[in-house]
Design a protein around this motif. Structure first.
Motif, short mmCIF file in Angstrom:
data_model
loop_
_atom_site.label_atom_id
_atom_site.label_comp_id
_atom_site.label_asym_id
_atom_site.label_seq_id
_atom_site.Cartn_x
_atom_site.Cartn_y
_atom_site.Cartn_z
N GLY A 152 0.78 -1.24 0.00
CA GLY A 152 0.00 0.00 0.00
C GLY A 152 0.80 1.28 0.00
N VAL A 153 2.10 1.19 -0.26
CA VAL A 153 2.93 2.40 -0.31
C VAL A 153 2.95 2.93 -1.75
N ASP A 154 2.53 4.18 -1.93
CA ASP A 154 2.51 4.80 -3.26
C ASP A 154 3.92 5.30 -3.58
N VAL A 155 4.80 4.36 -3.93
CA VAL A 155 6.21 4.67 -4.08
C VAL A 155 6.58 4.96 -5.53
N ASP A 156 7.47 5.90 -5.69
CA ASP A 156 8.02 6.25 -7.00
C ASP A 156 9.54 6.19 -6.87
N ALA A 157 10.17 5.22 -7.53
CA ALA A 157 11.61 4.99 -7.36
C ALA A 157 12.37 5.26 -8.65
N ASP A 158 13.40 6.09 -8.57
CA ASP A 158 14.28 6.33 -9.71
C ASP A 158 15.26 5.17 -9.85
N SER A 159 15.83 5.04 -11.04
CA SER A 159 16.90 4.06 -11.23
C SER A 159 18.13 4.52 -10.44
N PRO A 160 18.89 3.60 -9.86
CA PRO A 160 20.07 4.00 -9.08
C PRO A 160 21.12 4.67 -9.95
N ASP A 161 21.90 5.53 -9.34
CA ASP A 161 23.08 6.13 -9.98
C ASP A 161 24.32 5.49 -9.38
N TYR A 162 25.34 5.31 -10.23
CA TYR A 162 26.57 4.63 -9.80
C TYR A 162 27.76 5.58 -9.90
#
Length: 246
Positions: A152-162
């Motif tokens: 139930g978490v309305d999460v928006d995740a970016d791709s990781p940066d290295y």
């Protein structure tokens, strides 16, 4: 005029002539361009990133601001538990200050011929930044982010940066390699032409580029390319050296 005076005058004239000849030769020699050879040396090195940065956010929205804050607090607890399960410590995660904003829907009324806005609630957003030297565990959390959606978490995740934390040392090492490569090229060229190198006249460093290995999508840039999307990276740099010839 006495004969001795004529001889003296002739000697003086010869001396002046020789002086002009020597001065003219010196001026010509000083203005004559020096023989040089310019070469470009290249260094490339593949390496793996040792730092990962991952940004994600989640939000809650409700007409009642207190209800929205209670919802985001509940979601935050779920996210912290998820990160802990993945081995991400509190020292590796930063929960930033909450952002609250009023949200409106806008629509156009043809009869009134004007736009109207309607309040639809308060939106509370929580942003989180994760930085870790343990690249693999953060990658695992990123790949399993759907677990949060299921809870139930309305999460928006970016791709990781290295990133690579030893970039300064790598650059110095590669500058030495590029310079050595340029010197070898110069010696080979001059030797094949029957000449010899005298001394280094100038050295100019090219742009430091970091790209993904074997990638056809990236182009080199005059300002330098710095790839952050790929864990595996390739660094390249060139040096232009100009040598005086004997």
């Amino acid at each position: 005029m006495k004969k001795s005076n004529i001889i003296i005058a002739a000697i003086i004239g010869v001396c002046f002539t020789l002086a002009f000849v020597f001065v003219g030769h010196y001026i010509y020699a000083s203005k004559k361009p020096a023989k040089t050879v310019s070469v470009i040396g290249l260094a490339e090195k593949d390496f793996v990133s040792d730092l990962i940065v991952w940004d994600l956010s989640f939000n809650a929205q409700d007409y009642n601001q207190k209800t929205a804050y209670a919802d985001i607090k509940s979601q935050t607890k779920i996210v912290k538990e998820f990160l802990a399960e993945k081995g991400i410590t509190t020292g590796e995660s930063l929960f930033k200050a909450l952002n609250s904003e009023k949200v409106f829907d806008y629509y156009y009324d043809k009869e009134a011929q004007r736009s109207f806005s309607k309040f639809v609630g308060y939106k509370i957003t929580q942003r989180v930044r994760i930085e870790s030297r343990d690249v693999e565990k953060v990658e695992e959390a990123y790949l399993e982010i759907s677990d949060l959606l299921d809870k139930g978490v309305d999460v928006d995740a970016d791709s990781p940066d290295y990133y690579y934390t030893k970039l300064a040392d790598l650059k110095i090492e590669m500058l030495a390699e590029a310079s050595e490569d340029a010197k070898t090229r110069a010696e080979t060229i001059v030797k094949n032409a029957g000449g010899k190198i005298k001394s280094l006249q100038s050295a100019n460093m090219g742009v430091f580029q970091i790209t993904a290995p074997n990638s056809s999508d990236e182009e080199y840039s005059w300002g330098g390319t710095f790839n952050t999307s790929s864990k595996a990276k390739r660094a390249s740099i060139n040096m232009r050296l100009t040598y005086l010839l004997k």
